[in-house]
Design a protein around this motif. Structure first.
Motif, PDB file in Angstrom:
ATOM      1  N   LYS A 204      -3.786 -15.756   1.140  1.00  0.00           N
ATOM      2  CA  LYS A 204      -3.686 -14.333   0.804  1.00  0.00           C
ATOM      3  C   LYS A 204      -4.024 -13.457   2.011  1.00  0.00           C
ATOM      4  O   LYS A 204      -3.354 -12.454   2.264  1.00  0.00           O
ATOM      5  CB  LYS A 204      -4.607 -14.011  -0.375  1.00  0.00           C
ATOM      6  CG  LYS A 204      -4.183 -14.716  -1.667  1.00  0.00           C
ATOM      7  CD  LYS A 204      -5.090 -14.386  -2.829  1.00  0.00           C
ATOM      8  CE  LYS A 204      -6.439 -15.049  -2.727  1.00  0.00           C
ATOM      9  NZ  LYS A 204      -6.395 -16.522  -2.842  1.00  0.00           N
TER      10      LYS A 204
ATOM     11  N   VAL B 278      -1.342 -10.772   4.479  1.00  0.00           N
ATOM     12  CA  VAL B 278      -1.580  -9.415   4.989  1.00  0.00           C
ATOM     13  C   VAL B 278      -1.487  -9.414   6.516  1.00  0.00           C
ATOM     14  O   VAL B 278      -0.865  -8.538   7.120  1.00  0.00           O
ATOM     15  CB  VAL B 278      -2.941  -8.875   4.522  1.00  0.00           C
ATOM     16  CG1 VAL B 278      -3.186  -7.473   5.096  1.00  0.00           C
ATOM     17  CG2 VAL B 278      -3.014  -8.827   2.995  1.00  0.00           C
TER      18      VAL B 278
ATOM     19  N   ALA C 259       2.359  -8.741   3.015  1.00  0.00           N
ATOM     20  CA  ALA C 259       1.669  -7.916   2.025  1.00  0.00           C
ATOM     21  C   ALA C 259       0.915  -6.810   2.756  1.00  0.00           C
ATOM     22  O   ALA C 259       0.582  -6.936   3.935  1.00  0.00           O
ATOM     23  CB  ALA C 259       0.715  -8.752   1.189  1.00  0.00           C
ATOM     24  N   ASP C 260       0.653  -5.728   2.035  1.00  0.00           N
ATOM     25  CA  ASP C 260      -0.042  -4.584   2.630  1.00  0.00           C
ATOM     26  C   ASP C 260      -1.540  -4.620   2.393  1.00  0.00           C
ATOM     27  O   ASP C 260      -2.315  -4.087   3.192  1.00  0.00           O
ATOM     28  CB  ASP C 260       0.513  -3.275   2.045  1.00  0.00           C
ATOM     29  CG  ASP C 260       1.979  -3.074   2.377  1.00  0.00           C
ATOM     30  OD1 ASP C 260       2.310  -3.019   3.576  1.00  0.00           O
ATOM     31  OD2 ASP C 260       2.802  -2.999   1.438  1.00  0.00           O
ATOM     32  N   VAL C 261      -1.958  -5.225   1.297  1.00  0.00           N
ATOM     33  CA  VAL C 261      -3.385  -5.204   0.963  1.00  0.00           C
ATOM     34  C   VAL C 261      -3.716  -6.394   0.058  1.00  0.00           C
ATOM     35  O   VAL C 261      -2.890  -6.834  -0.741  1.00  0.00           O
ATOM     36  CB  VAL C 261      -3.766  -3.860   0.288  1.00  0.00           C
ATOM     37  CG1 VAL C 261      -3.021  -3.672  -1.036  1.00  0.00           C
ATOM     38  CG2 VAL C 261      -5.273  -3.730   0.081  1.00  0.00           C
ATOM     39  N   TYR C 262      -4.935  -6.891   0.227  1.00  0.00           N
ATOM     40  CA  TYR C 262      -5.463  -7.959  -0.624  1.00  0.00           C
ATOM     41  C   TYR C 262      -6.846  -7.543  -1.098  1.00  0.00           C
ATOM     42  O   TYR C 262      -7.813  -7.595  -0.342  1.00  0.00           O
ATOM     43  CB  TYR C 262      -5.495  -9.274   0.154  1.00  0.00           C
ATOM     44  CG  TYR C 262      -6.361 -10.367  -0.443  1.00  0.00           C
ATOM     45  CD1 TYR C 262      -6.480 -10.563  -1.821  1.00  0.00           C
ATOM     46  CD2 TYR C 262      -7.061 -11.248   0.393  1.00  0.00           C
ATOM     47  CE1 TYR C 262      -7.282 -11.566  -2.360  1.00  0.00           C
ATOM     48  CE2 TYR C 262      -7.862 -12.265  -0.135  1.00  0.00           C
ATOM     49  CZ  TYR C 262      -7.967 -12.406  -1.507  1.00  0.00           C
ATOM     50  OH  TYR C 262      -8.756 -13.410  -2.035  1.00  0.00           O
TER      51      TYR C 262
ATOM     52  N   ALA D  16      -6.737 -12.166  10.725  1.00  0.00           N
ATOM     53  CA  ALA D  16      -6.432 -10.781  10.354  1.00  0.00           C
ATOM     54  C   ALA D  16      -6.825  -9.808  11.470  1.00  0.00           C
ATOM     55  O   ALA D  16      -6.049  -8.914  11.834  1.00  0.00           O
ATOM     56  CB  ALA D  16      -7.152 -10.426   9.053  1.00  0.00           C
TER      57      ALA D  16
ATOM     58  N   CYS E 102      -5.566  -6.219  11.541  1.00  0.00           N
ATOM     59  CA  CYS E 102      -6.087  -5.943  10.203  1.00  0.00           C
ATOM     60  C   CYS E 102      -7.604  -6.123  10.206  1.00  0.00           C
ATOM     61  O   CYS E 102      -8.192  -6.474  11.221  1.00  0.00           O
ATOM     62  CB  CYS E 102      -5.446  -6.883   9.172  1.00  0.00           C
ATOM     63  SG  CYS E 102      -3.640  -6.778   9.082  1.00  0.00           S
TER      64      CYS E 102
ATOM     65  N   LYS F  41      -6.796  -5.245   4.767  1.00  0.00           N
ATOM     66  CA  LYS F  41      -5.717  -4.289   4.986  1.00  0.00           C
ATOM     67  C   LYS F  41      -5.603  -4.025   6.492  1.00  0.00           C
ATOM     68  O   LYS F  41      -6.544  -4.293   7.253  1.00  0.00           O
ATOM     69  CB  LYS F  41      -5.993  -2.992   4.234  1.00  0.00           C
ATOM     70  CG  LYS F  41      -7.307  -2.329   4.597  1.00  0.00           C
ATOM     71  CD  LYS F  41      -7.621  -1.143   3.707  1.00  0.00           C
ATOM     72  CE  LYS F  41      -6.785   0.051   4.075  1.00  0.00           C
ATOM     73  NZ  LYS F  41      -7.256   1.303   3.422  1.00  0.00           N
TER      74      LYS F  41
END
Length: 272
Positions: A207, A211, A216-219, A237, A242, A268
């Motif tokens: 997950k 990001v 994906a934009d956010v977890y 990240a 991120c 994010k």
């Protein structure tokens, strides 16, 4: 201090551990040797085999190892560790037992409570994520322990993260196994801001990688995790632009705390 020289050691350890996991995963006669730990979470033969390989490989470095499957040192000793490895030899043991392929090998190097190097390997998909703050974050497909390219070749064949991806609205990645009311509330609040929200599910540390790579934009994670669940993904990240924040979405998570349980968090892009 540049830790990139330790990245190849961590990559080789993850690939070799991945092979040991797959040997058990693909054995038609294996019952996985499932045991229950004190917290009632499952432990398999694959967790133990992977841990042995990783601990052996990392022992050539000068840094101590904090692994989910090793006896934990008292905090009085750990707090003196300026730099340490943080390892989950099989993240997603439940996914492993379900045979859905969404389990990973996680290896991170933490320096002064911040993850500075991370390796996440997905054995079933032969997918490798790796990062160090000095070189950035990368994803490499179709790699296993039978391949032994140099670090330079690994980087050359890998894709730099984040990848350029376009999607409408906001893509939220959530846990396949730990959906909570708080997560649902967070997603509902995003919808109230007027943009369409798409929800995708994934297991284990994948997950955070989704990001980091831009899929994906956010977890949002409003359920329990431990430091070894997130440290490698956090390093990847960070190197991809991120961050893994407390729910204030301002304060990054820190590592080698007295209590190894993470607070709730949100992954994010920085400045979003």
């Amino acid at each position: 201090m540049d830790f990139v020289k330790y990245l190849y050691i961590a990559i080789r350890a993850a690939l070799d551990a991945g092979k040991s996991i797959m040997d058990i995963y693909t054995d038609p006669n294996s019952d996985f040797g499932i045991e229950r730990k004190e917290d009632n979470s499952p432990l398999t033969l694959a967790d133990k085999a992977s841990n042995r390989i990783i601990v052996s490989a990392l022992s050539v470095t000068p840094f101590p190892i904090l692994s989910e499957e090793e006896k934990q040192c008292p905090y009085e000793e750990r707090k003196t560790w300026e730099t340490l490895w943080v390892v989950d030899p099989l993240d997603g043991t439940k996914e492993f037992i379900k045979r859905n392929g969404e389990f990973t090998v996680n290896i991170a190097l933490v320096h002064k409570n911040v993850p500075v190097l991370g390796v996440i390997y997905v054995p079933v998909r032969k997918k490798l994520y790796f990062a160090c703050e000095s070189i950035g974050a990368y994803k490499l497909m179709d790699i296993d322990s039978a391949n032994q390219p140099s670090m330079d070749v690994l980087k050359k064949n890998a894709s730099r993260l984040p990848s350029a991806m376009f999607h409408q609205g906001i893509v939220v990645v959530a846990s396949r196994s730990h959906q909570t009311e708080d997560t649902t509330r967070y997603i509902d609040n995003l919808r109230k801001k007027g943009q369409p929200v798409t929800l995708i599910s994934s297991g284990s540390s994948l997950k955070i990688c989704l990001v980091a790579e831009g899929s994906a934009d956010v977890y949002p994670r409003f359920a329990p995790t431990m430091e070894w669940d997130t440290a490698a993904g956090h390093a990847i990240a960070k190197a991809a632009g991120c961050e893994v924040y407390h729910i204030d979405e301002k304060t990054p998570l820190s590592y080698n705390k007295e209590n190894l349980l993470n607070p709730w968090f949100v992954v994010k892009p920085v400045n979003k």
